[in-house]
Write a protein that holds these residues in place. Structure first.
Motif, mmCIF file in Angstrom:
data_model
loop_
_atom_site.group_PDB
_atom_site.id
_atom_site.type_symbol
_atom_site.label_atom_id
_atom_site.label_comp_id
_atom_site.label_asym_id
_atom_site.label_seq_id
_atom_site.Cartn_x
_atom_site.Cartn_y
_atom_site.Cartn_z
ATOM 1 N N THR A 1 0.827 -1.211 0.000
ATOM 2 C CA THR A 1 0.000 0.000 0.000
ATOM 3 C C THR A 1 0.859 1.256 0.000
ATOM 4 N N LEU A 2 1.901 1.273 0.831
ATOM 5 C CA LEU A 2 2.764 2.449 0.904
ATOM 6 C C LEU A 2 3.507 2.681 -0.406
ATOM 7 N N LEU A 3 4.022 1.602 -1.003
ATOM 8 C CA LEU A 3 4.724 1.751 -2.271
ATOM 9 C C LEU A 3 3.781 2.168 -3.390
ATOM 10 N N THR A 4 2.561 1.648 -3.348
ATOM 11 C CA THR A 4 1.574 2.033 -4.362
ATOM 12 C C THR A 4 1.306 3.530 -4.299
ATOM 13 N N LEU A 5 1.179 4.047 -3.084
ATOM 14 C CA LEU A 5 0.953 5.489 -2.930
ATOM 15 C C LEU A 5 2.219 6.280 -3.250
ATOM 16 N N GLY A 6 3.373 5.760 -2.815
ATOM 17 C CA GLY A 6 4.614 6.504 -2.992
ATOM 18 C C GLY A 6 5.116 6.523 -4.420
ATOM 19 N N ILE A 7 4.971 5.399 -5.139
ATOM 20 C CA ILE A 7 5.447 5.320 -6.519
ATOM 21 C C ILE A 7 4.301 5.447 -7.510
ATOM 22 N N GLY A 8 3.181 4.819 -7.179
ATOM 23 C CA GLY A 8 2.071 4.805 -8.124
ATOM 24 C C GLY A 8 1.354 6.127 -8.242
ATOM 25 N N LEU A 9 1.236 6.872 -7.132
ATOM 26 C CA LEU A 9 0.523 8.146 -7.191
ATOM 27 C C LEU A 9 1.216 9.135 -8.127
ATOM 28 N N LEU B 1 6.488 3.365 -21.856
ATOM 29 C CA LEU B 1 5.342 4.073 -21.300
ATOM 30 C C LEU B 1 4.184 3.128 -21.031
ATOM 31 N N VAL B 2 3.873 2.277 -21.999
ATOM 32 C CA VAL B 2 2.725 1.382 -21.855
ATOM 33 C C VAL B 2 3.021 0.306 -20.821
ATOM 34 N N GLU B 3 4.267 -0.151 -20.757
ATOM 35 C CA GLU B 3 4.627 -1.134 -19.732
ATOM 36 C C GLU B 3 4.473 -0.552 -18.337
ATOM 37 N N ARG B 4 4.809 0.712 -18.180
ATOM 38 C CA ARG B 4 4.624 1.331 -16.867
ATOM 39 C C ARG B 4 3.144 1.352 -16.499
ATOM 40 N N GLY B 5 2.290 1.616 -17.469
ATOM 41 C CA GLY B 5 0.858 1.572 -17.198
ATOM 42 C C GLY B 5 0.405 0.182 -16.787
ATOM 43 N N PHE B 6 0.946 -0.857 -17.453
ATOM 44 C CA PHE B 6 0.584 -2.231 -17.090
ATOM 45 C C PHE B 6 1.039 -2.563 -15.672
ATOM 46 N N LEU B 7 2.274 -2.202 -15.341
ATOM 47 C CA LEU B 7 2.789 -2.508 -13.998
ATOM 48 C C LEU B 7 1.998 -1.770 -12.926
ATOM 49 N N TRP B 8 1.635 -0.538 -13.212
ATOM 50 C CA TRP B 8 0.840 0.229 -12.251
ATOM 51 C C TRP B 8 -0.540 -0.399 -12.082
ATOM 52 N N ALA B 9 -1.178 -0.777 -13.194
ATOM 53 C CA ALA B 9 -2.488 -1.427 -13.104
ATOM 54 C C ALA B 9 -2.375 -2.773 -12.396
ATOM 55 N N SER B 10 -1.295 -3.514 -12.659
ATOM 56 C CA SER B 10 -1.101 -4.814 -12.012
ATOM 57 C C SER B 10 -0.886 -4.650 -10.509
ATOM 58 N N MET C 1 5.652 -5.696 -8.542
ATOM 59 C CA MET C 1 5.183 -4.942 -9.711
ATOM 60 C C MET C 1 5.502 -3.456 -9.571
ATOM 61 N N ILE C 2 5.241 -2.896 -8.405
ATOM 62 C CA ILE C 2 5.455 -1.453 -8.242
ATOM 63 C C ILE C 2 6.935 -1.121 -8.206
ATOM 64 N N VAL C 3 7.765 -2.068 -7.727
ATOM 65 C CA VAL C 3 9.209 -1.831 -7.712
ATOM 66 C C VAL C 3 9.767 -1.814 -9.138
ATOM 67 N N LEU C 4 9.110 -2.517 -10.062
ATOM 68 C CA LEU C 4 9.561 -2.527 -11.452
ATOM 69 C C LEU C 4 9.229 -1.235 -12.186
ATOM 70 N N VAL C 5 8.309 -0.431 -11.632
ATOM 71 C CA VAL C 5 7.913 0.816 -12.300
ATOM 72 C C VAL C 5 9.104 1.740 -12.523
ATOM 73 N N PRO C 6 9.970 1.973 -11.519
ATOM 74 C CA PRO C 6 11.133 2.843 -11.789
ATOM 75 C C PRO C 6 12.037 2.327 -12.903
ATOM 76 N N LEU C 7 12.064 1.000 -13.111
ATOM 77 C CA LEU C 7 12.885 0.467 -14.201
ATOM 78 C C LEU C 7 12.355 0.920 -15.552
ATOM 79 N N THR C 8 11.031 1.031 -15.677
ATOM 80 C CA THR C 8 10.475 1.540 -16.935
ATOM 81 C C THR C 8 10.807 3.013 -17.113
ATOM 82 N N HIS C 9 10.909 3.746 -16.001
ATOM 83 C CA HIS C 9 11.351 5.140 -16.092
ATOM 84 C C HIS C 9 12.774 5.213 -16.645
#
Length: 672
Positions: free
Chosen positions: A73-81, A417-426, A619-627
């Motif tokens: 939950t914290l990572l979702t808010l911290g990275i996903g928001l 870009l689209v992969e980041r959207g998938f990881l965020w949705a996942s 999943m959320i930890v992989l988001v910065p890799l797409t960045h």
């Protein structure tokens, strides 16, 4: 028998029920029934295992069980928001290309981080103002004698301010541009072109034709302003120079979001001015039509000179693609009506002089690429999304597609870009599944819930490594192996070439694969530790079937790249639909199935809750890799970079602008 003391192992298993004797008795009866035929040695070993588990403080066990969900939950808010906010900025900025959007200037400025307050004001205007008109006016008022900022302000005004011409004459008296702006507004209101039906057969609709005069006085004023502009020493359009100065102030591009403000400002910089010039072309064309109908030869000759000078001076103004496309259409309309007027007035020699120029202008767009041909198809297959938007427009004018190697960075940036959207949705998806697993465990009743929680403690670190390794990391590794190491990932093709279909099929199959692989691994590890209690997994072949189905769908969807047939996608979609139905059946059986299986299902749900929560964390930890991937590819994407040298949506549009302007200038010099 009921008065005999229970075996040691039964005491160890039911110890957490000491606070509720009635529930403890029910738990012992349930366990005794399930272990009636079990090996006594195995049960004694199980009891000692529970004794070891109980040495850990209960608060620590509770903390460990809830920690994955809290961390997710914290990572979702911290990275996903921030990811959500950036996509909101993308959405608003893209919408701004279709019209005004409340708050879009804020989102664009947020995207262009690193700007000083002075640079923000110079680029966006005063962001505290409610409209773009007032924002640009506030910018001009900081330098009231700057004609470029004044021209920028009036390009956002509709209608023009009442003192517009008076101010323009004061701060820029030798420039005829402001007179053309006023003439364009009057021309749009004064005349209206009468539409004519297309002639039968393959014949083209003639350029010249009747006009409806809505206001003769405004038409006369517009023509007087056009003549006054032609008499000025110069006609200078400030929009392009101002755009170059604004682009110089932007920080280096790092992400697609930081590129958006450049793209939007470059795409819309001269759009309003170019559309305003439609009014001047309409006024000249309508006047030519009236002179031709009246047969006034001398007045027609004077009007021809005015129309030619107007087109020639505008062709030397720098602007973006929209500016030159509209200018091209204006020149075609003006010359068509001038020729028609000369013919009707009996000025055949003058008409013969103008006709080669008209034909040269008409042919500019007829020398372009065949967009069903191989060369153009290569661009559509391999180009990035933004470049693909520009390509059809410039391709009509003979601009060849760039090499495939130049298209690669923009294309792979789109995938990031689209992969980041998938990881965020996942991330959200598996976090929701974790909560649902908790709810399902509790819906089975108090005894199954607490018994399931007790049995779940049997899983140790090695078991969780198996669950996360086979349940989450293996599906992701399989996906990345297919998409990165084989052509079945379709990453050498544009996302929009197949309308995103292979991508969504592959990543949806991956999400399903994670769910079923995690479920099967949990069953396997639970059976290894609690099989003696009757917690045995179902038949392996049925459990592995949905895993195999989802794993096959990933390369199957990529088979579309080998042909235009949609059959592989339909097969993959059918398999995923069957898997979805299987998933719904499992959920229904968990909720409404045989009550005797409640402890087993409650245990499965209890284990799945932290498993899915940890998956959400991965999943959320992989988001910065797409960045990082996006930053890498955007740094190499010269084709899509907007700069003072390449105005518009990258180098392709800039090349197109240069070619179109050169062709138009050459056409206006054509000799009979």
């Amino acid at each position: 028998m009921d008065s005999d003391p229970p075996p040691d192992w039964l005491t160890s298993v039911s110890r957490p029920f000491d606070d509720n004797p009635e529930l403890q008795l029910a738990a012992r009866q349930e366990l005794a029934k399930r272990t009636a035929d079990a090996d006594p040695g195995a049960l004694s070993s199980l009891g000692r295992r529970f004794d070891t588990i109980d040495q850990v403080a209960p608060k620590k066990r509770i903390l460990l069980s809830w920690f994955p969900i809290a961390l997710s939950t914290l990572l979702t808010l911290g990275i996903g928001l921030p990811t959500t906010l950036s996509y909101r900025g993308v959405s608003q900025s893209m919408k701004s290309m279709q019209g005004p959007v409340p708050g879009v200037y804020d989102s664009m400025a947020e995207a262009a981080s690193g700007l000083s307050p002075e640079d923000r004001l110079f680029i966006f205007g005063d962001q505290t103002q409610p409209t773009s008109e007032l924002a640009r006016k506030a910018l001009w008022e900081t330098q009231p004698k700057n004609p470029a900022l004044y021209a920028d302000y009036i390009s956002h005004c509709d209608p023009l301010p009442a003192d517009f011409l008076e101010t323009a004459r004061r701060i820029d008296p030798d420039n005829g541009w402001f007179l053309l702006v006023a003439a364009g507004e009057l021309g749009r209101k004064a005349v209206e072109k009468v539409e004519r039906p297309k002639p039968p057969g393959e014949g083209e609709r003639p350029i010249a034709g009747p006009w409806k005069i809505k206001d003769e006085e405004k038409l006369r004023e517009a023509l007087d302003l056009i003549a006054a502009a032609a008499a000025k020493p110069r006609i200078e359009y400030y929009g392009t120079g101002l755009l170059k100065e604004r682009l110089k102030r932007f920080p280096p591009e790092k992400t697609f979001v930081s590129r958006l403000p450049r793209l939007i400002i470059a795409a819309s910089a001269s759009s309003g001015d170019a559309f305003n010039l439609l009014g001047t072309a309409n006024a000249i064309s309508a006047r030519a039509y009236l002179l031709g109908e009246a047969g006034e030869g001398e007045a027609t000759l004077a009007h021809v000179k005015l129309g030619e000078l107007h087109c020639e001076r505008l062709s030397h103004q720098d602007g973006n693609l929209i500016f030159h496309l509209i200018n091209l259409a204006n020149c075609l309309r003006v010359y068509g009506h001038l020729i028609d007027a000369c013919e009707k007035a009996g000025l055949e020699e003058e008409a013969s002089r103008l006709r080669p120029r008209f034909e040269a202008i008409r042919k500019i767009r007829k020398r372009g690429l065949d967009w069903e041909g191989e060369e153009a198809m290569r661009f559509r297959k391999h180009g990035g999304i933004l470049a693909s938007i520009t390509a059809p427009a410039v391709g009509k004018f003979g601009i060849p597609p760039p090499p495939v190697e130049d298209m690669k960075p923009g294309r792979l940036m789109n995938y990031s870009l689209v992969e980041r959207g998938f990881l965020w949705a996942s991330t959200i998806h598996f976090l929701v599944l974790s909560v649902m697993a908790i709810i399902m465990a509790r819906l089975r009743g108090k005894l199954p819930t607490r018994l399931g929680r007790r049995v779940s403690h049997l899983l140790g670190p090695a078991d969780w490594i198996w669950i996360l390794g086979l349940g989450t990391l293996f599906p992701l590794a399989w996906l990345f192996a297919i998409t990165r190491l084989t052509p079945l990932g379709c990453r050498d093709l544009s996302l929009i070439f197949f309308s995103y279909q292979p991508f969504f099929a592959q990543y949806t199959a991956t999400a399903y694969l994670v769910i079923f692989a995690t479920l099967c691994t949990v069953r396997w590890r639970l059976g290894a530790h609690a099989g003696v209690l009757g917690f045995k997994p179902p038949r392996p072949r049925w459990s592995l079937l949905p895993i195999a189905t989802c794993a096959v769908c990933i390369p199957l969807a990529g088979c579309m790249r080998f042909g235009s047939s949609l059959a592989p996608l339909y097969v993959a979609a059918g398999l995923l639909t069957a898997t979805s139905l299987w998933m719904l059946w499992l959920a229904g059986r968990t909720l409404f199935g045989n009550r005797s299986h409640s402890p087993y299902r409650a245990t499965i749900a209890t284990i799945l809750a932290p498993a899915f929560a940890i998956t959400s964390v991965i999943m959320i930890v992989l988001v910065p890799l797409t960045h990082l991937s996006e930053r890498h590819w955007i740094s190499q994407d010269e084709l899509g970079r907007t700069s003072p040298e390449n105005l518009g949506m990258g180098r392709l549009e800039a090349d197109g602008v240069r070619v179109i302007q050169a062709k138009l200038q050459s056409a206006l010099d054509a000799k009979p």
